[in-house]
Design an enzyme around this catalytic site. Structure first.
Site, PDB file in Angstrom:
ATOM      1  N   GLU A  93       1.092 -16.491  51.184  1.00  0.00           N
ATOM      2  CA  GLU A  93       1.619 -16.584  49.824  1.00  0.00           C
ATOM      3  C   GLU A  93       0.604 -16.217  48.744  1.00  0.00           C
ATOM      4  O   GLU A  93       0.981 -15.625  47.734  1.00  0.00           O
ATOM      5  CB  GLU A  93       2.160 -17.990  49.562  1.00  0.00           C
ATOM      6  CG  GLU A  93       3.364 -18.362  50.406  1.00  0.00           C
ATOM      7  CD  GLU A  93       4.611 -17.547  50.092  1.00  0.00           C
ATOM      8  OE1 GLU A  93       4.667 -16.853  49.059  1.00  0.00           O
ATOM      9  OE2 GLU A  93       5.556 -17.616  50.894  1.00  0.00           O
TER      10      GLU A  93
ATOM     11  N   ASP B 292       9.068 -13.673  40.829  1.00  0.00           N
ATOM     12  CA  ASP B 292       9.457 -13.364  42.202  1.00  0.00           C
ATOM     13  C   ASP B 292      10.961 -13.564  42.341  1.00  0.00           C
ATOM     14  O   ASP B 292      11.455 -14.681  42.200  1.00  0.00           O
ATOM     15  CB  ASP B 292       8.692 -14.290  43.165  1.00  0.00           C
ATOM     16  CG  ASP B 292       9.112 -14.128  44.609  1.00  0.00           C
ATOM     17  OD1 ASP B 292       9.245 -12.981  45.062  1.00  0.00           O
ATOM     18  OD2 ASP B 292       9.314 -15.159  45.275  1.00  0.00           O
TER      19      ASP B 292
END
Length: 139
Positions: A28, A39
């Site tokens: 991540e 995102d």
């Protein structure tokens, strides 16, 4: 003998969980407090790129009295200990939805982290899982 086996199993599960969490963190953010990024139409923040609804679902760890949920989420997401607690809480909350899938704990954790409460059942999370699996060798 049974007690020794149980202790060994508990330690083995703890290490597997730590390896899995580390690989999710690396995937991540490189396991760095990178702040928030857009995102898929909403902000993802911190070490595990946690979204606000995910933070709410994980029980809002370390939220202070009088603090807004948004401020607590961003602060927690950028604190490794708090963010890890959030990911573990989220896993524990939703792992039962993956019962009977034959998936191991790390796979359930990774796929639900990536795809939501039933991410373990969505083929769209397989690529993410394969990346985590190649990092840790977990199942």
């Amino acid at each position: 003998m049974f007690v020794k086996s149980l202790v060994f199993l508990t330690i083995a599960v703890a290490y597997a969980s730590a390896d899995c969490l580390h690989c999710i963190c690396m995937r991540e953010s490189g396991c760095k407090p990178i702040g928030c990024n857009m995102d898929v139409g909403s902000l993802s923040c911190g070490y595990y790129q946690i979204k606000l609804p995910y933070y709410e679902d994980c029980g809002q760890p370390t939220k202070k009295s009088g603090e807004t949920t948004e401020a607590a989420w961003k602060r927690c997401a950028n604190d490794l200990s708090c963010a890890t607690t959030c990911v573990e809480n989220y896993y524990n909350r939703y792992k039962s939805q993956c019962a009977g899938t034959g998936q191991g704990a790390c796979e359930v954790m990774a796929r639900n982290h990536n795809g939501g409460p039933q991410g373990c059942k969505h083929s769209g999370t397989l690529g993410y899982w394969n990346g985590i699996k190649s990092c840790c060798g977990c199942s």
